[in-house]
Design a protein around this motif. Structure first.
Motif, short mmCIF file in Angstrom:
data_model
loop_
_atom_site.label_atom_id
_atom_site.label_comp_id
_atom_site.label_asym_id
_atom_site.label_seq_id
_atom_site.Cartn_x
_atom_site.Cartn_y
_atom_site.Cartn_z
N TYR A 119 -7.41 5.39 -6.35
CA TYR A 119 -6.77 4.31 -5.60
C TYR A 119 -7.69 3.77 -4.52
O TYR A 119 -7.88 2.56 -4.39
CB TYR A 119 -5.46 4.81 -4.99
N ARG A 153 -4.81 8.57 6.06
CA ARG A 153 -4.30 8.93 4.74
C ARG A 153 -5.38 9.53 3.84
O ARG A 153 -5.08 10.15 2.84
CB ARG A 153 -3.67 7.71 4.06
N SER A 180 0.83 -1.21 0.00
CA SER A 180 0.00 0.00 0.00
C SER A 180 0.87 1.26 0.00
O SER A 180 0.61 2.21 -0.76
CB SER A 180 -0.92 -0.01 1.22
N LEU A 224 1.08 4.07 -3.01
CA LEU A 224 0.76 5.48 -2.76
C LEU A 224 1.95 6.39 -3.07
O LEU A 224 1.77 7.49 -3.63
CB LEU A 224 0.31 5.66 -1.30
N TYR A 274 0.73 8.19 4.49
CA TYR A 274 1.04 6.78 4.24
C TYR A 274 0.61 5.91 5.43
O TYR A 274 1.04 4.75 5.53
CB TYR A 274 2.53 6.61 3.94
N ASP A 298 1.94 9.41 -5.73
CA ASP A 298 2.34 10.78 -5.35
C ASP A 298 3.50 11.27 -6.21
O ASP A 298 3.51 12.42 -6.65
CB ASP A 298 2.73 10.82 -3.87
N ARG A 351 -5.37 9.57 -5.94
CA ARG A 351 -5.60 8.94 -4.64
C ARG A 351 -7.06 8.51 -4.49
O ARG A 351 -7.34 7.46 -3.90
CB ARG A 351 -5.19 9.88 -3.50
#
Length: 460
Positions: free
Chosen positions: A130, A78, A19, A23, A72, A27, A127
């Protein structure tokens, strides 16, 4: 492929790193794209190559700010848009400050502001995609954290209903009621073995006596099962509850003192380093023994036997085969000749042992394949010896206290006489080790084991 992905995502230690890496990649792409587009719009094509040159430093600073702002961490932290905005603005501020100190970067305020705005839009969008993808994966049954709910009937029903209504990573695969102010640990272990659950949600922990609760925690820790507690009203009012995994209710994850965790982590590191190093260094010997076993008697090179480990978990223990193929069947015929007291079975001149087997037993070489068990986490280099199912089934309840530690290739029993000691003495030494465990004690036992192997003390 589907089964492989499902298996990979079910490994909890792998989920968090995956994960975080995903991420960070999202980013990095969003931030770099924002910087490149802003540079192109403000200063033209030549600026693009300059930004690529500065990219490693710029991304390192910005991603560090993301980490500092909890982007994170687990889902509830997050997913905070305020944290994302704060991290990007802080990064923009640092870049503006850096451009004054280091004018050779050629950043101008307009370029920085455009880059920050684009990065915010791109990163926020990626994000969001995601997180939607994660929820889609959960709905398809991938990566679910199999969970057993423990508590009274009404509490279990509430927890189950909330978990089923929320798109979370939790999947209820079993339930267990509470008998008054206690939890039936034996039954809970059987449910965990049957379902393969890696998570326990406990509703009504405040009703458990301290000793009962600590026994439950210790048992689950040995199994690598996480314990989360549904907090009571007083705990919630204190404002210190932890919302875990966005499951729709506050859940507190119960941990252990950090010092204890650090020591056990170091023990695991020692195990992995010792087992991996041992397999590499001893590989010529292991290969030679394997060839000898294969050439001198029919049957497989390795002997795999079900043994009982930490918290009564059953695993396959590996050894070099030192007996003839029909050894386990013949054991019933030899029970009357057993020379050991208590639950264990030992005969000094066991007729089932092969000539090669007698040699490798004398030098304890037959135990070396258990380094594989150590790498798998089923055993440690040092700990109580894991006993076969036959011996476990003959133990009294107080003997099973020795199962409150990860079993080992060597231990306090092995350096204190091994097979020359009675079963009660073995249990007493194992309990002493468990109660007085430390890394320094492990190292002392490993060093003394080398002496015992060379002198063949208690080996037959």
């Amino acid at each position: 492929m589907r089964a492989f992905i499902k298996r990979l995502l079910s490994l909890y230690p792998v989920r968090r790193p995956l994960s975080i890496l995903a991420l960070m990649a999202i980013d990095a792409v969003a931030l770099l794209a924002g910087l490149l587009i802003a540079g192109y719009l403000v200063a033209g094509e030549n600026r693009v190559s300059e930004i690529f040159y500065l990219a490693p430093v710029l991304l390192t600073v910005w991603l560090s700010l993301f980490a500092a702002n909890g982007l994170y961490d687990r889902a509830p932290e997050r997913r905070n848009p305020g944290a994302l905005l704060a991290a990007i603005l802080l990064g923009a501020g640092l870049f503006a400050f850096g451009s004054v100190i280091y004018p050779e970067t050629q950043f101008v305020l307009g370029e920085i502001l455009v880059a920050a705005a684009l990065a915010l839009l791109l990163d926020g969008g990626l994000r969001l995609l995601y997180e939607q993808g994660i929820e889609f994966i959960y709905r398809r049954g991938f990566g679910l954290i199999t969970t057993v709910v423990v508590g009274d009937e009404e509490s279990r029903r509430k927890v189950r209903r909330i978990i089923e209504q929320q798109p979370s990573a939790y999947s209820v695969v079993g339930e267990l009621g509470m008998s008054g102010d206690r939890v039936d640990l034996g039954l809970l272990r059987r449910i965990l073995d049957r379902t393969g659950a890696r998570n326990v949600v406990l509703a009504g922990a405040e009703r458990l006596p301290d000793e009962e609760f600590l026994s439950l925690l210790h048992s689950m820790r040995l199994r690598g099962v996480r314990v989360r507690v549904v907090p009571g009203t007083i705990t919630l009012m204190s404002g210190r509850s932890i919302l875990s995994q966005r499951v729709g209710m506050p859940l507190m994850e119960v941990g252990y003192p950090q010092l204890d965790n650090n020591q056990r982590l170091m023990k695991r590191v020692l195990d992995i380093a010792g087992a991996a190093g041992g397999l590499v260094v001893l590989s010529p010997l292991l290969l030679a023994v394997a060839v000898l076993i294969k050439l001198t008697s029919p049957g497989p090179v390795f002997f795999k036997q079900k043994r009982v480990g930490a918290d009564e978990t059953v695993f396959l223990c590996y050894k070099f085969r030192s007996m003839y193929q029909d050894a386990e069947r013949r054991q019933a015929e030899l029970e009357a000749e057993n020379e050991a007291d208590g639950a264990i079975f030992k005969i000094r001149k066991d007729p089932r042992v092969t000539p090669v087997g007698r040699f490798i037993r004398r030098w304890s070489i037959d135990e070396l394949p258990q380094l594989i068990n150590v790498l798998k986490g089923e055993m440690s280099l040092v700990g109580p010896r894991p006993l076969p199912l036959r011996d476990y089934e003959r133990m009294d309840e107080h003997h099973k206290q020795r199962l409150s530690a990860v079993p080992g290739i060597t231990g306090y029993w092995q350096i204190s006489g091994r097979s020359d000691l009675s079963f009660e003495e073995m249990v007493r030494l194992d309990l002493y080790y468990i109660k007085n465990w430390s890394l320094s004690l492990d190292l002392k036992i490993i060093l003394k084991t080398l002496k015992v192997v060379v002198t063949h003390e208690g080996a037959y």
